[in-house]
Design an enzyme around this catalytic site. Sequence first.
Site, PDB file in Angstrom:
ATOM      1  N   ARG A  71      58.768  16.251  13.383  1.00  0.00           N
ATOM      2  CA  ARG A  71      59.287  15.666  12.152  1.00  0.00           C
ATOM      3  C   ARG A  71      58.159  15.004  11.371  1.00  0.00           C
ATOM      4  O   ARG A  71      58.025  15.174  10.174  1.00  0.00           O
ATOM      5  CB  ARG A  71      60.384  14.662  12.480  1.00  0.00           C
ATOM      6  CG  ARG A  71      60.926  13.923  11.264  1.00  0.00           C
ATOM      7  CD  ARG A  71      60.292  12.530  11.201  1.00  0.00           C
ATOM      8  NE  ARG A  71      60.699  11.849   9.998  1.00  0.00           N
ATOM      9  CZ  ARG A  71      59.854  11.326   9.120  1.00  0.00           C
ATOM     10  NH1 ARG A  71      58.569  11.405   9.273  1.00  0.00           N
ATOM     11  NH2 ARG A  71      60.304  10.700   8.061  1.00  0.00           N
ATOM     12  N   HIS A  76      54.650  14.654   6.858  1.00  0.00           N
ATOM     13  CA  HIS A  76      53.406  14.055   6.367  1.00  0.00           C
ATOM     14  C   HIS A  76      52.244  15.024   6.226  1.00  0.00           C
ATOM     15  O   HIS A  76      51.261  14.701   5.586  1.00  0.00           O
ATOM     16  CB  HIS A  76      52.994  12.901   7.285  1.00  0.00           C
ATOM     17  CG  HIS A  76      54.026  11.826   7.338  1.00  0.00           C
ATOM     18  ND1 HIS A  76      54.325  11.033   6.257  1.00  0.00           N
ATOM     19  CD2 HIS A  76      54.861  11.439   8.337  1.00  0.00           C
ATOM     20  CE1 HIS A  76      55.287  10.188   6.594  1.00  0.00           C
ATOM     21  NE2 HIS A  76      55.635  10.421   7.838  1.00  0.00           N
TER      22      HIS A  76
END
Length: 110
Positions: A71, A76
């Site tokens: 995730r 990111h």
Amino acid sequence: MSRHARQRLLDVQAALEAIDAHTRRGDLSDGLVFDAVRVRLIEIGEAVKAVPDDVLTGEPDLPWSQIARMRDHLAHRCFDTTHAIVAATVTQDLPELRRAVERLLEGLGD
């Protein structure tokens, strides 16, 4: 198990169902399908992070921390995410995740 943990497992199931629907509409080479699947993988990781560790130990063979870290990577480092990684996750990893979440939910009862 708390209601919160149950809801997060249901969130994982809902994201898995959405991924199935997206991939039925098209291949991951389609940018919209890829993006939709990537967002649902982020949702799965976020939900897994919210499930207490004592619940996840009911399925010790799954790499829960790797699911959560994916995730973070997808959210990111989205420009570093290859289609091959997402495709392998969808075809190789999600079927077992689905079965594990179903077993955890079955163990909880209503």
